[in-house]
Every structure is written in structure tokens, then in C-alpha cells.
Design a protein around this motif. Structure first.
Motif, PDB file in Angstrom:
ATOM      1  N   CYS A  15       0.857  -1.173   0.000  1.00  0.00           N
ATOM      2  CA  CYS A  15       0.000   0.000   0.000  1.00  0.00           C
ATOM      3  C   CYS A  15       0.901   1.234   0.000  1.00  0.00           C
ATOM      4  O   CYS A  15       1.815   1.318   0.807  1.00  0.00           O
ATOM      5  CB  CYS A  15      -0.908  -0.034   1.225  1.00  0.00           C
ATOM      6  SG  CYS A  15      -2.289   1.078   1.089  1.00  0.00           S
ATOM      7  N   GLN A  16       0.670   2.138  -0.917  1.00  0.00           N
ATOM      8  CA  GLN A  16       1.478   3.349  -1.017  1.00  0.00           C
ATOM      9  C   GLN A  16       0.826   4.452  -0.188  1.00  0.00           C
ATOM     10  O   GLN A  16      -0.336   4.770  -0.392  1.00  0.00           O
ATOM     11  CB  GLN A  16       1.583   3.779  -2.472  1.00  0.00           C
ATOM     12  CG  GLN A  16       2.228   2.725  -3.339  1.00  0.00           C
ATOM     13  CD  GLN A  16       2.235   3.120  -4.802  1.00  0.00           C
ATOM     14  OE1 GLN A  16       2.108   4.270  -5.146  1.00  0.00           O
ATOM     15  NE2 GLN A  16       2.383   2.128  -5.665  1.00  0.00           N
ATOM     16  N   GLY A  17       1.552   4.984   0.790  1.00  0.00           N
ATOM     17  CA  GLY A  17       1.016   6.011   1.665  1.00  0.00           C
ATOM     18  C   GLY A  17       0.463   5.395   2.934  1.00  0.00           C
ATOM     19  O   GLY A  17       0.390   4.179   3.073  1.00  0.00           O
ATOM     20  N   ASP A  18       0.060   6.231   3.849  1.00  0.00           N
ATOM     21  CA  ASP A  18      -0.486   5.773   5.120  1.00  0.00           C
ATOM     22  C   ASP A  18      -1.856   6.390   5.342  1.00  0.00           C
ATOM     23  O   ASP A  18      -2.155   7.461   4.823  1.00  0.00           O
ATOM     24  CB  ASP A  18       0.417   6.187   6.292  1.00  0.00           C
ATOM     25  CG  ASP A  18       1.751   5.455   6.262  1.00  0.00           C
ATOM     26  OD1 ASP A  18       1.744   4.267   5.904  1.00  0.00           O
ATOM     27  OD2 ASP A  18       2.774   6.073   6.581  1.00  0.00           O
ATOM     28  N   GLY A  19      -2.666   5.701   6.140  1.00  0.00           N
ATOM     29  CA  GLY A  19      -3.955   6.237   6.544  1.00  0.00           C
ATOM     30  C   GLY A  19      -4.846   6.536   5.366  1.00  0.00           C
ATOM     31  O   GLY A  19      -4.941   5.756   4.427  1.00  0.00           O
ATOM     32  N   VAL A  24      -3.409   1.577  -3.822  1.00  0.00           N
ATOM     33  CA  VAL A  24      -2.927   0.274  -4.273  1.00  0.00           C
ATOM     34  C   VAL A  24      -2.935   0.228  -5.797  1.00  0.00           C
ATOM     35  O   VAL A  24      -3.759   0.864  -6.446  1.00  0.00           O
ATOM     36  CB  VAL A  24      -3.793  -0.894  -3.726  1.00  0.00           C
ATOM     37  CG1 VAL A  24      -3.661  -1.011  -2.227  1.00  0.00           C
ATOM     38  CG2 VAL A  24      -5.246  -0.755  -4.121  1.00  0.00           C
ATOM     39  N   ASN A  25      -1.976  -0.526  -6.341  1.00  0.00           N
ATOM     40  CA  ASN A  25      -1.977  -0.793  -7.773  1.00  0.00           C
ATOM     41  C   ASN A  25      -3.027  -1.853  -8.049  1.00  0.00           C
ATOM     42  O   ASN A  25      -3.109  -2.852  -7.344  1.00  0.00           O
ATOM     43  CB  ASN A  25      -0.601  -1.268  -8.230  1.00  0.00           C
ATOM     44  CG  ASN A  25       0.403  -0.145  -8.263  1.00  0.00           C
ATOM     45  OD1 ASN A  25       0.170   0.867  -8.906  1.00  0.00           O
ATOM     46  ND2 ASN A  25       1.498  -0.305  -7.543  1.00  0.00           N
ATOM     47  N   ALA A  26      -3.830  -1.618  -9.068  1.00  0.00           N
ATOM     48  CA  ALA A  26      -4.902  -2.553  -9.403  1.00  0.00           C
ATOM     49  C   ALA A  26      -5.013  -2.685 -10.911  1.00  0.00           C
ATOM     50  O   ALA A  26      -4.672  -1.764 -11.656  1.00  0.00           O
ATOM     51  CB  ALA A  26      -6.228  -2.057  -8.832  1.00  0.00           C
ATOM     52  N   LYS A  27      -5.501  -3.831 -11.341  1.00  0.00           N
ATOM     53  CA  LYS A  27      -5.852  -4.015 -12.747  1.00  0.00           C
ATOM     54  C   LYS A  27      -7.367  -3.893 -12.805  1.00  0.00           C
ATOM     55  O   LYS A  27      -8.092  -4.657 -12.162  1.00  0.00           O
ATOM     56  CB  LYS A  27      -5.401  -5.370 -13.275  1.00  0.00           C
ATOM     57  CG  LYS A  27      -5.715  -5.540 -14.747  1.00  0.00           C
ATOM     58  CD  LYS A  27      -5.201  -6.834 -15.306  1.00  0.00           C
ATOM     59  CE  LYS A  27      -5.566  -6.901 -16.783  1.00  0.00           C
ATOM     60  NZ  LYS A  27      -5.474  -8.266 -17.285  1.00  0.00           N
ATOM     61  N   LEU A  35      -5.426   3.013  -7.256  1.00  0.00           N
ATOM     62  CA  LEU A  35      -6.694   3.326  -6.595  1.00  0.00           C
ATOM     63  C   LEU A  35      -6.469   3.727  -5.151  1.00  0.00           C
ATOM     64  O   LEU A  35      -5.701   3.089  -4.438  1.00  0.00           O
ATOM     65  CB  LEU A  35      -7.629   2.106  -6.616  1.00  0.00           C
ATOM     66  CG  LEU A  35      -8.060   1.580  -7.970  1.00  0.00           C
ATOM     67  CD1 LEU A  35      -8.990   0.377  -7.778  1.00  0.00           C
ATOM     68  CD2 LEU A  35      -8.756   2.657  -8.791  1.00  0.00           C
ATOM     69  N   LYS A  36      -7.131   4.775  -4.709  1.00  0.00           N
ATOM     70  CA  LYS A  36      -7.132   5.148  -3.292  1.00  0.00           C
ATOM     71  C   LYS A  36      -8.019   4.157  -2.555  1.00  0.00           C
ATOM     72  O   LYS A  36      -9.066   3.761  -3.052  1.00  0.00           O
ATOM     73  CB  LYS A  36      -7.701   6.549  -3.108  1.00  0.00           C
ATOM     74  CG  LYS A  36      -6.774   7.620  -3.536  1.00  0.00           C
ATOM     75  CD  LYS A  36      -6.678   8.643  -2.429  1.00  0.00           C
ATOM     76  CE  LYS A  36      -5.749   9.745  -2.818  1.00  0.00           C
ATOM     77  NZ  LYS A  36      -4.554   9.749  -2.079  1.00  0.00           N
ATOM     78  N   VAL A  37      -7.609   3.758  -1.363  1.00  0.00           N
ATOM     79  CA  VAL A  37      -8.398   2.839  -0.553  1.00  0.00           C
ATOM     80  C   VAL A  37      -9.289   3.665   0.369  1.00  0.00           C
ATOM     81  O   VAL A  37      -8.803   4.513   1.117  1.00  0.00           O
ATOM     82  CB  VAL A  37      -7.497   1.895   0.274  1.00  0.00           C
ATOM     83  CG1 VAL A  37      -8.330   1.024   1.191  1.00  0.00           C
ATOM     84  CG2 VAL A  37      -6.643   1.048  -0.665  1.00  0.00           C
ATOM     85  N   ASP A  38     -10.584   3.434   0.292  1.00  0.00           N
ATOM     86  CA  ASP A  38     -11.556   4.093   1.153  1.00  0.00           C
ATOM     87  C   ASP A  38     -12.408   3.004   1.789  1.00  0.00           C
ATOM     88  O   ASP A  38     -13.384   2.552   1.209  1.00  0.00           O
ATOM     89  CB  ASP A  38     -12.413   5.057   0.349  1.00  0.00           C
ATOM     90  CG  ASP A  38     -13.416   5.818   1.202  1.00  0.00           C
ATOM     91  OD1 ASP A  38     -13.547   5.491   2.402  1.00  0.00           O
ATOM     92  OD2 ASP A  38     -14.065   6.729   0.677  1.00  0.00           O
ATOM     93  N   THR A  39     -12.008   2.562   2.977  1.00  0.00           N
ATOM     94  CA  THR A  39     -12.704   1.441   3.624  1.00  0.00           C
ATOM     95  C   THR A  39     -14.110   1.807   4.069  1.00  0.00           C
ATOM     96  O   THR A  39     -14.895   0.929   4.392  1.00  0.00           O
ATOM     97  CB  THR A  39     -11.898   0.925   4.836  1.00  0.00           C
ATOM     98  OG1 THR A  39     -11.706   2.005   5.747  1.00  0.00           O
ATOM     99  CG2 THR A  39     -10.551   0.357   4.400  1.00  0.00           C
ATOM    100  N   GLY A  40     -14.454   3.080   4.057  1.00  0.00           N
ATOM    101  CA  GLY A  40     -15.798   3.494   4.432  1.00  0.00           C
ATOM    102  C   GLY A  40     -16.729   3.666   3.248  1.00  0.00           C
ATOM    103  O   GLY A  40     -17.910   3.972   3.410  1.00  0.00           O
TER     104      GLY A  40
END
Length: 109
Positions: A15-19, A24-27, A35-40
Motif C-alpha cells: 500500500c502506497q502512503g499511510d492512513g 494500491v496498484n490494481a488491474k 486506486l485510493k483505498v476508502d474502507t468506508g
């Protein structure tokens, strides 16, 4: 959420970056995206430019939804696409396609 085991996937993928800035790199479809990860998030959102690169086809009859973000409420079209993060792949995932004003490609929820 497009991946029910998002935490397990993220544990095995760099995962690139924190919080809140983690990406993440995605296909996505036929394209590689960051893609930015937004768990909410309730749904995975792609910019219209990223969706085009991934081969997502939208037409005048594409369904749409109202999405709520930090800048208020907007309308996004719905489409289906395959998404792979690391070794984990989900097929035929419903994503929202939205015309962002910024350079972001999308967020994974």
C-alpha cells in the motif's frame, strides 16, 4: 464494497502512503490503475477517464445513482468491470463512474 475481504487483500499487497492516503496498484478491466483505498465507501468509484482506459462502456441508458462525497451529492453512472488487486480478483463488479475535476483515477471501497 467490491471486495468482502479487503483487509486480507491489503495485508498482502503493498500500500502506497499511510492512513487516508493509502493507494494500491490494481488491474481494472484492461488497464492498470492506482486506486485510493476508502474502507468506508459503499461502492468502488472510477473517474470517467479511468473507466474509458479500462474499457468500460457507458451508454445513454446506463443506470445511475446519487453519490455523496466530501464536496456534496453528485450523479454517477453504474457499470460492471473485473478488478484485480494483487492475487485477488473479483469479476463483474458494479462500479460508479464519475466525472472528477481532479486527476484522481478512482477509489476502492
Amino acid at each position: 464494497m467490491f471486495i468482502s475481504t479487503l483487509a486480507a487483500v491489503l495485508a498482502s499487497v503493498p500500500c502506497q502512503g499511510d492512513g487516508p492516503g493509502c493507494s494500491v496498484n490494481a488491474k481494472v478491466g484492461r488497464s492498470r490503475l492506482l486506486l485510493k483505498v476508502d474502507t468506508g465507501a459503499d461502492i468502488t468509484v472510477l473517474s470517467d477517464a479511468a473507466a474509458r482506459r479500462a474499457g468500460v462502456r457507458l451508454g445513454p441508458d446506463s443506470p445511475s445513482i446519487s453519490i455523496q462525497g466530501v464536496n456534496g451529492q453528485s450523479i454517477a453512472n453504474l457499470a460492471r468491470v473485473d478488478i484485480q488487486i494483487g492475487a485477488h480478483e473479483e469479476q463483474d463488479i458494479v462500479v460508479a463512474v464519475y466525472a472528477w475535476a481532479t486527476g484522481s483515477t478512482g477509489s476502492s471501497g
